[in-house]
Design a protein around this motif. Structure first.
Motif, PDB file in Angstrom:
ATOM      1  N   UNK A 113      30.386  77.411  53.731  1.00 43.58           N
ATOM      2  CA  UNK A 113      29.806  76.074  53.757  1.00 43.58           C
ATOM      3  C   UNK A 113      28.406  76.168  54.328  1.00 43.58           C
ATOM      4  N   UNK A 114      27.496  75.355  53.807  1.00 41.96           N
ATOM      5  CA  UNK A 114      26.124  75.328  54.303  1.00 41.96           C
ATOM      6  C   UNK A 114      25.928  74.184  55.294  1.00 41.96           C
ATOM      7  N   UNK A 115      24.780  74.202  55.941  1.00 37.45           N
ATOM      8  CA  UNK A 115      24.498  73.233  56.992  1.00 37.45           C
ATOM      9  C   UNK A 115      24.546  71.789  56.496  1.00 37.45           C
ATOM     10  N   UNK A 116      24.223  71.568  55.229  1.00 42.40           N
ATOM     11  CA  UNK A 116      24.238  70.211  54.683  1.00 42.40           C
ATOM     12  C   UNK A 116      25.625  69.764  54.236  1.00 42.40           C
ATOM     13  N   UNK A 117      26.629  70.588  54.486  1.00 42.73           N
ATOM     14  CA  UNK A 117      28.002  70.239  54.126  1.00 42.73           C
ATOM     15  C   UNK A 117      28.415  70.674  52.734  1.00 42.73           C
ATOM     16  N   UNK A 118      27.524  71.341  52.009  1.00 49.60           N
ATOM     17  CA  UNK A 118      27.854  71.805  50.667  1.00 49.60           C
ATOM     18  C   UNK A 118      28.792  73.012  50.740  1.00 49.60           C
ATOM     19  N   UNK A 119      29.915  72.913  50.052  1.00 43.37           N
ATOM     20  CA  UNK A 119      30.876  74.009  50.012  1.00 43.37           C
ATOM     21  C   UNK A 119      30.564  74.902  48.817  1.00 43.37           C
ATOM     22  N   UNK A 156      40.490  76.728  66.195  1.00 45.35           N
ATOM     23  CA  UNK A 156      39.374  75.780  66.156  1.00 45.35           C
ATOM     24  C   UNK A 156      38.288  76.336  65.239  1.00 45.35           C
ATOM     25  N   UNK A 157      37.608  75.447  64.518  1.00 52.66           N
ATOM     26  CA  UNK A 157      36.694  75.875  63.456  1.00 52.66           C
ATOM     27  C   UNK A 157      35.607  76.824  63.955  1.00 52.66           C
ATOM     28  N   UNK A 158      35.114  76.631  65.174  1.00 52.92           N
ATOM     29  CA  UNK A 158      34.032  77.482  65.690  1.00 52.92           C
ATOM     30  C   UNK A 158      34.537  78.520  66.686  1.00 52.92           C
ATOM     31  N   UNK A 159      35.844  78.712  66.747  1.00 52.78           N
ATOM     32  CA  UNK A 159      36.431  79.744  67.618  1.00 52.78           C
ATOM     33  C   UNK A 159      37.719  80.230  66.954  1.00 52.78           C
ATOM     34  N   UNK A 160      37.552  80.935  65.838  1.00 60.20           N
ATOM     35  CA  UNK A 160      38.684  81.298  64.994  1.00 60.20           C
ATOM     36  C   UNK A 160      39.469  82.464  65.601  1.00 60.20           C
ATOM     37  N   UNK A 161      40.766  82.281  65.699  1.00 64.39           N
ATOM     38  CA  UNK A 161      41.666  83.360  66.107  1.00 64.39           C
ATOM     39  C   UNK A 161      42.263  83.975  64.854  1.00 64.39           C
ATOM     40  N   UNK A 164      43.902  71.863  54.386  1.00 64.18           N
ATOM     41  CA  UNK A 164      42.943  70.821  54.026  1.00 64.18           C
ATOM     42  C   UNK A 164      42.295  70.228  55.276  1.00 64.18           C
ATOM     43  N   UNK A 165      43.062  70.061  56.344  1.00 61.25           N
ATOM     44  CA  UNK A 165      42.482  69.560  57.598  1.00 61.25           C
ATOM     45  C   UNK A 165      41.484  70.559  58.159  1.00 61.25           C
ATOM     46  N   UNK A 166      41.755  71.843  57.977  1.00 60.51           N
ATOM     47  CA  UNK A 166      40.838  72.891  58.428  1.00 60.51           C
ATOM     48  C   UNK A 166      39.490  72.776  57.699  1.00 60.51           C
ATOM     49  N   UNK A 167      39.523  72.598  56.395  1.00 61.59           N
ATOM     50  CA  UNK A 167      38.294  72.429  55.625  1.00 61.59           C
ATOM     51  C   UNK A 167      37.543  71.189  56.091  1.00 61.59           C
ATOM     52  N   UNK A 168      38.275  70.102  56.306  1.00 62.04           N
ATOM     53  CA  UNK A 168      37.642  68.849  56.742  1.00 62.04           C
ATOM     54  C   UNK A 168      36.966  68.998  58.103  1.00 62.04           C
ATOM     55  N   UNK A 169      37.508  69.863  58.975  1.00 60.53           N
ATOM     56  CA  UNK A 169      36.893  70.050  60.291  1.00 60.53           C
ATOM     57  C   UNK A 169      35.509  70.677  60.168  1.00 60.53           C
ATOM     58  N   UNK A 170      35.306  71.533  59.172  1.00 57.91           N
ATOM     59  CA  UNK A 170      33.987  72.110  58.931  1.00 57.91           C
ATOM     60  C   UNK A 170      33.032  71.057  58.366  1.00 57.91           C
ATOM     61  N   UNK A 171      33.544  70.224  57.470  1.00 58.27           N
ATOM     62  CA  UNK A 171      32.705  69.173  56.900  1.00 58.27           C
ATOM     63  C   UNK A 171      32.266  68.186  57.972  1.00 58.27           C
ATOM     64  N   UNK A 183      25.893  79.352  55.362  1.00 55.21           N
ATOM     65  CA  UNK A 183      26.680  80.561  55.182  1.00 55.21           C
ATOM     66  C   UNK A 183      27.878  80.695  56.103  1.00 55.21           C
ATOM     67  N   UNK A 184      28.289  79.601  56.746  1.00 58.33           N
ATOM     68  CA  UNK A 184      29.435  79.659  57.656  1.00 58.33           C
ATOM     69  C   UNK A 184      30.731  79.817  56.854  1.00 58.33           C
ATOM     70  N   UNK A 185      31.487  80.851  57.151  1.00 53.96           N
ATOM     71  CA  UNK A 185      32.721  81.119  56.423  1.00 53.96           C
ATOM     72  C   UNK A 185      33.829  80.166  56.884  1.00 53.96           C
ATOM     73  N   UNK A 186      34.471  79.529  55.935  1.00 57.15           N
ATOM     74  CA  UNK A 186      35.605  78.659  56.243  1.00 57.15           C
ATOM     75  C   UNK A 186      36.889  79.483  56.340  1.00 57.15           C
ATOM     76  N   UNK A 187      37.063  80.401  55.440  1.00 57.16           N
ATOM     77  CA  UNK A 187      38.183  81.347  55.494  1.00 57.16           C
ATOM     78  C   UNK A 187      37.590  82.756  55.414  1.00 57.16           C
ATOM     79  N   UNK A 188      37.274  83.348  56.549  1.00 58.91           N
ATOM     80  CA  UNK A 188      36.578  84.646  56.545  1.00 58.91           C
ATOM     81  C   UNK A 188      37.350  85.702  55.757  1.00 58.91           C
ATOM     82  N   UNK A 189      36.587  86.557  55.102  1.00 54.60           N
ATOM     83  CA  UNK A 189      37.200  87.657  54.355  1.00 54.60           C
ATOM     84  C   UNK A 189      37.848  88.636  55.322  1.00 54.60           C
ATOM     85  N   UNK A 190      38.940  89.277  54.916  1.00 53.73           N
ATOM     86  CA  UNK A 190      39.566  90.284  55.777  1.00 53.73           C
ATOM     87  C   UNK A 190      38.637  91.469  55.977  1.00 53.73           C
ATOM     88  N   UNK A 191      38.756  92.109  57.138  1.00 53.34           N
ATOM     89  CA  UNK A 191      37.950  93.301  57.383  1.00 53.34           C
ATOM     90  C   UNK A 191      38.713  94.278  58.262  1.00 53.34           C
TER      91      UNK A 191
END
Length: 332
Positions: A67-73, A187-192, A226-233, A244-252
């Motif tokens: 997601x970008x800063x303007x909320x565009x997914x 939490x969206x900005x502190x992902x476990x 869906x609630x997780x996505x909405x928290x980023x929006x 460039x904030x990852x909503x569902x980060x790729x595995x690594x």
């Protein structure tokens, strides 16, 4: 009186009890699938069609990239290739032909471009497994690795993101999986993240290192996602989200260096792709830094990846011959 064989839809095991006194059993379950599914593969067994697994879960269309800063997914294509290993016991020939069916049973659409049977000739004493890839990578799906079934090693230790010892669940294929989490419970900005840390022991001198993994994914329910996505929006409307904030980060994958620091490996990380467990290989050859004698790795996943078995193979890749068998007929 004895009874056995329980299943919760993804895990199964057998238990035997001696009934000495009156016993009341109360069973509950949570429906984790049934409203949506990727195409299901069935194979004719001589009397009917047997379910094998779902296929191409890594081939999602419209998977969220970031997601970008303007909320565009921003969406990202998945990897459309999938390979399913068929056991000998599943193969039944009718006049020299195998009859397989792909069925889309739920409210989803899939697009089929190509399908074929791949036969692998490999030396006696070895087995062959396919590599897999994640849902956010172009990946390495389709590489066939051989393993020496007579010399498989076990990890020295295994812990999950909670620090729980999960080694016992990984030593045998018994339908008992490691416990895991979906990251959308944080939490969206502190992902476990879901994690599995493995100590593979001292593999010094091994010319090749491959893991044989049996695992699956519990994608979880749709509403929390869906609630997780909405928290980023919502965070984006408050100016808290960077481009460039990852909503569902790729595995690594990470590897531990000699100084005890964790280094991120720049290599595609395979991911079990559905509710039904599969066995696949991960090639670790060449990822370990110089100077290490304790070979430790850590898988990091957004989704609830759970593992039934992990073995270590250090044999060299054997010579194999691949035979592509295309369908002689197809009916839609």
């Amino acid at each position: 009186l004895a009874f056995s064989s329980w299943s919760d839809g993804k895990n199964s095991a057998s238990r035997t009890f001696e009934l000495k006194d009156r016993l009341i059993l109360v069973m509950t379950y949570t429906l984790i699938s049934g409203y949506a599914s990727c195409p299901s593969l069935y194979i004719w067994n001589g009397t009917g069609y047997s379910y094998v697994t779902d296929v191409s879960n890594s081939g999602w269309l419209g998977y969220i990239g970031y997601i970008n800063a303007d909320g565009t997914v921003i969406f990202k294509d998945g990897n459309p290739y999938d390979y399913v290993k068929l056991d000998k016991s599943q193969l039944y020939s009718t006049n020299g032909y195998f009859d397989l069916t792909l069925a889309q049973q739920w409210d989803e659409l899939y697009y089929l471009d190509q399908t074929y049977l791949l036969a692998v000739d490999h030396p006696v004493g070895t087995d062959a497994y396919m590599s897999m890839t994640s849902y956010l990578s172009d990946g390495s799906t389709g590489k066939v690795y051989t393993v020496n079934s007579q010399s498989i090693l076990s990890p020295v230790s295994a812990t999950n993101e909670k620090g729980q010892d999960v080694l016992a669940q990984l030593l045998t294929r018994d339908g008992l999986f490691t416990p895991g989490i979906n990251a959308y419970d944080s939490i969206w900005n502190n992902i476990t993240l879901n994690q599995l840390t493995l100590d593979l022991g001292d593999l010094t001198g091994a010319s090749e290192i491959k893991l044989i993994i049996t695992g699956m994914v519990d994608w979880g329910l749709a509403d929390p996602y869906y609630r997780w996505i909405d928290s980023f929006k919502e965070a984006a409307t408050q100016g808290l989200v960077a481009d460039g904030t990852e909503i569902t980060p790729a595995p690594y994958l990470e590897v531990k260096a000699a100084n005890e620091s964790w280094l991120r490996v720049q290599r595609d990380v395979p991911l079990p792709s559905d509710y039904r467990s599969r066995t696949y290989t991960v090639n670790l050859t060449g990822i370990f830094p110089e100077g290490v004698s304790d070979y430790q790795i850590r898988f990091n996943n957004y989704w609830n990846v759970t593992y039934d078995y992990i073995g270590i193979d250090t044999s060299k890749q054997a010579d194999i011959t691949l035979h592509t068998i295309k369908p002689t007929s197809a009916v839609f």
